[in-house]
Design an enzyme around this catalytic site. Structure first.
Site, PDB file in Angstrom:
ATOM      1  N   ARG A  56     -16.653   2.358   2.091  1.00  9.20           N
ATOM      2  CA  ARG A  56     -15.980   1.664   0.999  1.00  9.20           C
ATOM      3  C   ARG A  56     -16.490   0.227   0.953  1.00  9.20           C
ATOM      4  O   ARG A  56     -16.917  -0.329   1.969  1.00  9.20           O
ATOM      5  CB  ARG A  56     -14.467   1.659   1.202  1.00  9.20           C
ATOM      6  CG  ARG A  56     -13.828   3.040   1.251  1.00  9.20           C
ATOM      7  CD  ARG A  56     -12.341   2.935   1.585  1.00  9.20           C
ATOM      8  NE  ARG A  56     -11.700   4.244   1.602  1.00  9.20           N
ATOM      9  CZ  ARG A  56     -11.544   4.999   2.688  1.00  9.20           C
ATOM     10  NH1 ARG A  56     -12.016   4.571   3.864  1.00  9.20           N
ATOM     11  NH2 ARG A  56     -10.949   6.169   2.625  1.00  9.20           N
ATOM     12  N   HIS A 173     -11.298  10.069   4.846  1.00  9.08           N
ATOM     13  CA  HIS A 173     -10.152  10.502   4.044  1.00  9.08           C
ATOM     14  C   HIS A 173      -9.084  11.101   4.951  1.00  9.08           C
ATOM     15  O   HIS A 173      -9.401  11.858   5.875  1.00  9.08           O
ATOM     16  CB  HIS A 173     -10.571  11.558   3.017  1.00  9.08           C
ATOM     17  CG  HIS A 173     -11.288  10.984   1.834  1.00  9.08           C
ATOM     18  ND1 HIS A 173     -10.705  10.061   0.991  1.00  9.08           N
ATOM     19  CD2 HIS A 173     -12.538  11.196   1.344  1.00  9.08           C
ATOM     20  CE1 HIS A 173     -11.561   9.739   0.045  1.00  9.08           C
ATOM     21  NE2 HIS A 173     -12.682  10.405   0.237  1.00  9.08           N
TER      22      HIS A 173
END
Length: 199
Positions: A56, A173
């Site tokens: 990210r 995740h």
């Protein structure tokens, strides 16, 4: 109608688009290095790291040199993952070499942020702007953002390995359901499949 669980092709780069982007930034970085400049080498390293780890943008700006392992089992340790969850992302030997060269060329110390200008850490907006600059130079559509590289990594990692748990681990995740979006999104594979279905 597109739902939250679908990943449309405008959210990730095709292999051809990614190749154009990487070629462009590598050429510009080579020219900058010859002139003693550091702007494009930094952009190139950021794009290489993002597209080869799926990190990210918030993770990219926080990564410190000591979290990059260029040893026998090369990896990047993400200490500030979403929800405070750290993870270890394996990296290729090619990326290991690029990171090692980048760290040495910039004389970075272990506690330095990998991406900084005169000791000042990049902001997420700063990295986003650098990505947009690179995307324009490569002639890519303006719809792409640096987050597209995360989806690109997830898409092709799943396509190669067919292992959702691996994709989940690499991307950090919490839920396996979240990575279901990477199943069957490649246009190229879809066309190949139908064209050769009964051959």
């Amino acid at each position: 109608m597109t739902t939250q669980t679908e990943l449309t092709p405008d959210k990730y780069l095709s292999k051809n688009e990614l190749s154009k982007l990487l070629t462009t930034v590598t050429e510009k970085a080579t020219l900058d290095k010859a002139k003693g400049r550091t702007v494009w080498p930094r952009i190139e390293m950021m794009i290489q790291l993002a597209s080869n780890t799926g990190m990210r943008v918030a993770e990219l700006v926080d990564i410190q040199v000591h979290e990059v392992n260029t040893g026998h089992e090369p990896s990047v340790y993400v200490s500030n993952g979403k929800g405070g969850k750290p993870r270890l992302i394996p990296i290729s030997n090619q990326l290991k070499k690029r990171l090692k060269d980048f760290i040495n060329a910039n004389e970075l110390k272990p506690t330095d942020c990998l991406f900084n200008v005169n000791g000042r850490q990049y902001s997420t907006m700063g990295l986003q702007q650098q990505f947009k600059k690179a995307a324009r130079a490569a002639g890519l559509d303006s719809m792409y953002s640096i987050h597209s590289l995360r989806h690109t990594y997830g898409t092709y990692l799943y396509e190669k390995e067919k292992d959702l748990r691996m994709v989940q681990r690499h991307l950090g995740h919490a839920s396996l359901a979240t990575v279901q979006i990477y199943v069957g999104v490649s246009k190229e594979r879809s066309y190949q499949a139908v064209n050769g279905l009964y051959d």
